[in-house]
Design a protein around this motif. Sequence first.
Motif, PDB file in Angstrom:
ATOM      1  N   UNK A   1      46.636  38.980  42.342  1.00 45.63           N
ATOM      2  CA  UNK A   1      47.630  38.348  41.469  1.00 45.63           C
ATOM      3  C   UNK A   1      47.687  36.839  41.726  1.00 45.63           C
ATOM      4  N   UNK A   2      47.582  36.454  43.001  1.00 45.20           N
ATOM      5  CA  UNK A   2      47.563  35.020  43.330  1.00 45.20           C
ATOM      6  C   UNK A   2      46.345  34.350  42.716  1.00 45.20           C
ATOM      7  N   UNK A   3      45.200  35.018  42.815  1.00 48.80           N
ATOM      8  CA  UNK A   3      43.968  34.474  42.230  1.00 48.80           C
ATOM      9  C   UNK A   3      44.069  34.408  40.726  1.00 48.80           C
ATOM     10  N   UNK A   4      44.671  35.431  40.119  1.00 45.95           N
ATOM     11  CA  UNK A   4      44.819  35.463  38.659  1.00 45.95           C
ATOM     12  C   UNK A   4      45.621  34.263  38.156  1.00 45.95           C
ATOM     13  N   UNK A   5      46.760  34.006  38.802  1.00 40.60           N
ATOM     14  CA  UNK A   5      47.600  32.864  38.398  1.00 40.60           C
ATOM     15  C   UNK A   5      46.841  31.556  38.590  1.00 40.60           C
ATOM     16  N   UNK A   6      46.125  31.437  39.696  1.00 39.30           N
ATOM     17  CA  UNK A   6      45.373  30.211  39.966  1.00 39.30           C
ATOM     18  C   UNK A   6      44.260  30.006  38.944  1.00 39.30           C
ATOM     19  N   UNK A   7      43.524  31.072  38.619  1.00 37.82           N
ATOM     20  CA  UNK A   7      42.429  30.970  37.640  1.00 37.82           C
ATOM     21  C   UNK A   7      42.967  30.610  36.254  1.00 37.82           C
ATOM     22  N   UNK A   8      44.114  31.201  35.889  1.00 38.59           N
ATOM     23  CA  UNK A   8      44.721  30.877  34.588  1.00 38.59           C
ATOM     24  C   UNK A   8      45.148  29.408  34.548  1.00 38.59           C
TER      25      UNK A   8
ATOM     26  N   UNK B   1      39.475  39.578  33.529  1.00 37.94           N
ATOM     27  CA  UNK B   1      38.252  40.328  33.855  1.00 37.94           C
ATOM     28  C   UNK B   1      37.425  39.620  34.918  1.00 37.94           C
ATOM     29  N   UNK B   2      37.483  38.294  34.926  1.00 43.37           N
ATOM     30  CA  UNK B   2      36.763  37.534  35.953  1.00 43.37           C
ATOM     31  C   UNK B   2      37.312  37.853  37.333  1.00 43.37           C
ATOM     32  N   UNK B   3      38.655  37.968  37.436  1.00 43.75           N
ATOM     33  CA  UNK B   3      39.290  38.285  38.720  1.00 43.75           C
ATOM     34  C   UNK B   3      39.052  39.745  39.098  1.00 43.75           C
ATOM     35  N   UNK B   4      39.130  40.648  38.099  1.00 42.93           N
ATOM     36  CA  UNK B   4      39.036  42.076  38.371  1.00 42.93           C
ATOM     37  C   UNK B   4      37.610  42.520  38.693  1.00 42.93           C
TER      38      UNK B   4
END
Length: 523
Positions: free
Chosen positions: A329-336, A358-361
């Motif tokens: 979730x931390x990575x998802x927010x950062x990537x967004x 999908x990139x994070x998952x």
Amino acid sequence: AILRDNAELITLKEATTILKNNSVKSVVSSKDFTYLQTDKDVYKIASSQVTPNMFVDYEVKVKSSSSIIVYILFFVLFAGLGTLMFRWLQKNKIFNVEKAGDTKFRSSLEHSQPIESIKSDVTFSDIGGISDVKIELEEIIDFMKKPKRYKSFGARMPRGVLLVGPPGVGKTMIAKAVANAAGVPFFYQSGASFVQIYVGMGAKRVHELFQAAKNNSPSIIFIDEIDAVGKKRDGQRSDERESTLNQLLTEMDGFENSSGVIVIAATNKIDVLDSALLRAGRFDRRVFVELPTNKERASILSKYLDKVPHDLDVNSIANMTVGFNGASLATLVNEASLLAIRQHDFQVTIEHFHQVKDKVMFGKKKLQILSQEQKRYRITYQAAKVICATYFDLPFEKLLLSNEKLTPSTDEPLIKHELESRVKMLLAGIVACNIKYNEHASSAKGDLDEAKEIVDKMIKDYGMGSSLIPTDNEKEILMKKLYDETRNLLESLQDVMKYVENVLNERESITKADVKKQLDEIL
């Protein structure tokens, strides 16, 4: 002899006797002593006691202290030049210490450094979605703050707490938050740091860790990935890992007073840990940290979105992140956020999250260059998958034409019809291509392998066949049944198929909401 000065000290009378016996072969005089060398031994007498008349029959060699200094200076100069040469060779990669096998020496030097505590700046308010875990650990925090209160009741501090859970759920952060809340020193080590090449070094490291913690008690020791050193002993050999484990057991067992020290360990493989490590008196408490629920994901996302410009409904992001852990979730927010910056947007939107999810998952893969014919097959394949996933309400929010997977695999307990729905989604692309083109592409391998694996578990492990004990051809019968049901479903939804194919051909993406709208109009 002078440099080593291992000569036997004698008196003036003894020296006179030796000289009279004519057994002396040479005489060497220095500032402090005069040395008499015979065939067997070397003797010395204080120079202040002798007179020149004693040596009229001998040639006396004078050894000044300056010559010794010259030897010392020469040695120092030689050592200095050698060191400079060694560093120059290493810098220019002519001789690499680690490549030459000296990693062991470097490692032993590193571990000779004293173990020091670190200050934790992580608080429970920084971690979202762990209310149950926090309740479990609050008593330990209170114990470390007010030990006298508990001792007055005869209660002892728990020796160890084992945090069990999948990677990325925040076990290390939880341990740091406990140390911060208790206000005590925090000693961090990973299990791998105890696995040494030299015999005895791992056990020595464990002893040093506990000794440092005891000297700073009350304190907390945190051992991350304890399974690296705490695996079950087979009893057939006694290697370095087992001796390290034995030392850890001894330190925790109370052979030595470890009052005021709590050991918190983390693992995602509790089944491989040695039973002696898990018994009461060592790890008294086990706290299971699971993947966050929908509500907990919303709480975690709120923490990470605090400093991000947005106008988002956190619950909508929580709904699209089933199976995500705290780290993801931390990575998802950062990537967004990074995507919004790259696109020069003023704030992060839900579309940014759809694009990076999908990139994070699944990880970023190089996009394949498809021919026009391959693209047609791909569009049909993905259209069928997204229709089935929407029809059976599987967890996803958006499909991209380039997606390898649509929804993540899960080990959560699932009912038979839920497993069948997932298999149908995995078979949908193959079914649709066979309906339309009478063949399908090799890119279906990943979905087909997962479908086979689920069917195999349903029959062999879950007892979901015609009987609890599987019979011959049961897997083949179930797979054919699900394939035929998927074919019947897609043949009845050809209008929706055409719509989705057109959208994918034009935009190369489609949302679950868009597909659901089309299904609702027909069904």
